[in-house]
Design an enzyme around this catalytic site. Structure first.
Site, PDB file in Angstrom:
ATOM      1  N   ALA A 132       1.134  -1.335  -0.008  1.00 10.97           N
ATOM      2  CA  ALA A 132      -0.067  -0.076   0.161  1.00 10.97           C
ATOM      3  C   ALA A 132       0.801   1.337  -0.176  1.00 10.97           C
ATOM      4  O   ALA A 132       1.884   1.356   0.489  1.00 10.97           O
ATOM      5  CB  ALA A 132      -0.896   0.154   1.068  1.00 10.97           C
ATOM      6  N   GLY A 134       0.429   1.302  -3.382  1.00  8.56           N
ATOM      7  CA  GLY A 134       0.367   0.707  -4.510  1.00  8.56           C
ATOM      8  C   GLY A 134       0.828   1.256  -5.816  1.00  8.56           C
ATOM      9  O   GLY A 134       1.088   0.657  -6.936  1.00  8.56           O
ATOM     10  N   GLY A 135       1.926   2.416  -5.567  1.00  2.00           N
ATOM     11  CA  GLY A 135       2.466   2.826  -6.717  1.00  2.00           C
ATOM     12  C   GLY A 135       3.547   1.743  -7.379  1.00  2.00           C
ATOM     13  O   GLY A 135       3.641   1.703  -8.700  1.00  2.00           O
ATOM     14  N   ASP A 198       9.390  -3.458  -0.191  1.00  2.00           N
ATOM     15  CA  ASP A 198       9.731  -2.049   0.211  1.00  2.00           C
ATOM     16  C   ASP A 198       9.098  -1.594   1.878  1.00  2.00           C
ATOM     17  O   ASP A 198       8.084  -1.481   1.962  1.00  2.00           O
ATOM     18  CB  ASP A 198       8.762  -1.123  -0.851  1.00  2.00           C
ATOM     19  CG  ASP A 198       9.011   0.127  -0.515  1.00  2.00           C
ATOM     20  OD1 ASP A 198       8.097   1.114  -0.525  1.00  2.00           O
ATOM     21  OD2 ASP A 198      10.050   1.046  -0.363  1.00  2.00           O
ATOM     22  N   CYS A 250      12.836   4.129   2.622  1.00  2.00           N
ATOM     23  CA  CYS A 250      12.544   5.745   2.408  1.00  2.00           C
ATOM     24  C   CYS A 250      13.229   6.060   3.320  1.00  2.00           C
ATOM     25  O   CYS A 250      13.168   7.557   4.208  1.00  2.00           O
ATOM     26  CB  CYS A 250      11.658   6.190   2.016  1.00  2.00           C
ATOM     27  SG  CYS A 250      10.327   5.970   3.413  1.00  2.00           S
TER      28      CYS A 250
END
Lengths: 331, 169
Positions: A132, A134-135, A198, A250
């Site tokens: 989520a 979702g990119g 990720d 990130c």
């Protein structure tokens, strides 16, 4: 178990941290690990650039560009073919008919590097363990041309609803959304060709979007590192021998980046690979990606960690990001 | 989700045929995809999936209710298309399309009912009481609406793309 790295802050650094709302620990650590602390903090205090990614699953990219420009958007190309920087927007980029039709989605350039590193192919089975909103899942579906199977995990019901909505809006039909923690991927019967982790992280690289991250305390690094380790282990279990695993965050914290990768190399049947040449040849704001750190607070890490890479806001004109590409050892 | 039984596939195909003959087969062929279904309180939820995803769904260790692209649902043997299905099939069903004037696009995307004069063109099979695809002047699908006999609210939204902003998350 990864211990948080403590770096003492000088009195002048403490004053500077107070002036900009940072915890002392964060600035001291960045000063130790990364070049040009002043430039980094300055970049983090300015609004981040905005990017969009064109979605060829729903519309011809050139047509979408022409339509947006006719509406007054000023878009500049980036080093990634489908990624455009929004230099001027007459109104919210997320409110156009074209956005609602799924002709593009909003995604920072740095975030698009993970799927470039993963390089999913049509017909493959690919897992996205923390998917989520979702990119990256949408980007993978594009690369797979809506074939094969994509399994996207998120344990939060509301976030999973957003994920499903974004996938549907963008015309993705090769994906299943699982409202489960990504660790459940180890229970899938069929091994994956590629897995993307990720990982949830402390988010230092996105301070421009979420200034609350300025006040992180050391305990958060260790907590995130534990979750990341569990996801890496589950990802490896779900991956076929010879398959590719991309780990990304990130954040700028070595505990969650290089030290996590070093731990994976020691405890899992994984070896690091150089990133694809599409990334090693990449120039963002004229600069290559920054190699991973091989010396972290006096700890020497395996030299192959230089195959991992960072983006930094003050060097690359995008949010902070880290990625590593592994190959699972053959059985 | 799962693959439909032979009978279920025939039921769905018949419901799609009511819109235009051979519609389900055309969808499956053009997109090299397969139909998935899920029984949900007396109705059948429908999705379009890649063949590989369909195979994974059948082999899965747990239920996968959110697989593939939602196509809508079968209720009382009638197909109620989703927004996503509308985007796929409206171009093949021009006779069931209401094309809006440009100034009516934004109100429609806010979920507002429109007047008959907001419609620039309508296909020959549009009829009061029935659901139609709604497009902008460029022919791009904005959603679905029901035609009513009330001139002031002649186009009643059933589903519009604005949903993605309002509730999609």
């Amino acid at each position: 178990m990864v211990e948080p790295i403590r770096v003492p802050a000088s009195p002048s650094l403490r004053r500077w941290a107070d002036a900009h709302g940072y915890s002392n620990e964060i600035l001291a650590r960045w000063e130790r690990f990364y070049p040009d602390l002043v430039g980094l903090v300055h970049a983090l205090e300015t609004p981040p650039p905005r990017h969009l990614r064109l979605n060829a699953l729903k519309a011809d990219p050139d047509a979408t560009l022409a339509t947006l420009r006719a509406k007054g958007f000023r878009l500049a190309p980036t080093a990634l073919a489908a990624c455009w920087r929004i230099e001027e927007a007459p109104f919210a980029p997320g409110a156009t008919e074209e956005y609602l039709m799924g002709h593009y989605h909003l995604q920072d350039l740095s975030a698009q590097l993970a799927v470039e590193a993963l390089d999913p192919r049509p017909g493959e089975r690919v897992l996205d363990l923390a998917a989520a909103p979702g990119g990256k899942t949408i980007q993978a579906a594009q690369a797979m041309r809506n074939t094969g199977s994509l399994h996207a995990f998120d344990p939060d019901t509301r976030r999973a609803q957003g994920l499903r909505s974004n996938l549907a809006r963008c015309g993705v039909r090769n994906a299943a959304v699982h409202v489960r923690d990504g660790q459940a991927a180890r229970d899938l019967d069929r091994p994956a060709h590629r897995v993307l982790v990720d990982a949830p992280c402390t988010g230092e690289g996105v301070i421009q979007r979420d200034p609350t991250r300025k006040r992180l305390h050391l305990g958060e690094y260790a907590a995130c590192a534990r979750t990341q380790r569990e996801l890496l282990h589950a990802a490896t279990a779900a991956l076929a021998p010879g398959g590719v695993l991309v780990y990304s965050t990130c954040t700028l914290a070595p505990e969650e980046n290089e030290l996590q990768v070093a731990d994976a190399l020691q405890t899992l049947p994984l070896r690091l690979e150089p990133l694809p040449t599409t990334l090693t040849d990449l120039r963002l704001d004229g600069r290559p990606l920054l190699p991973g750190l091989t010396d972290v607070a006096g700890t020497h890490l395996p030299p192959e960690i230089r195959h991992t890479a960072h983006t930094l806001p003050h060097l690359h004109g995008c949010l902070g990001f880290y990625l590593a590409r592994f190959r699972k050892e053959d059985a | 989700m799962r693959r439909p039984t032979h009978q279920e596939h025939a039921q769905v195909a018949a419901a799609f045929d009511a819109w235009t003959p051979g519609l389900l087969g055309r969808l499956e062929t053009v997109h090299a995809a397969v139909l998935l279904v899920d029984e949900n309180r007396g109705r059948l939820d429908l999705a379009l999936a890649s063949a590989e995803l369909a195979a994974d769904v059948e082999a899965a260790p747990w239920d996968m209710p959110h697989a593939g692209l939602p196509l809508g649902r079968l209720v009382d043997e009638a197909w109620r298309p989703s927004l996503e299905a509308a985007a796929l099939v409206a171009g093949w069903l021009a006779d069931r399309v209401l094309t809006l004037r440009s100034e009516a696009v934004q109100p429609f995307l806010y979920g507002r009912a429109l007047r008959l004069r907001d419609v620039a063109r309508q296909g020959p099979r549009t009829a009061i009481g029935h659901v139609h695809f709604v497009t902008d002047p460029q022919g791009r699908v904005l959603g679905l609406a029901r035609r009513t006999g009330d001139e002031a609210q002649a186009v009643q939204p059933v589903a519009d793309l604005g949903w993605y902003l309002r509730e999609g998350g």
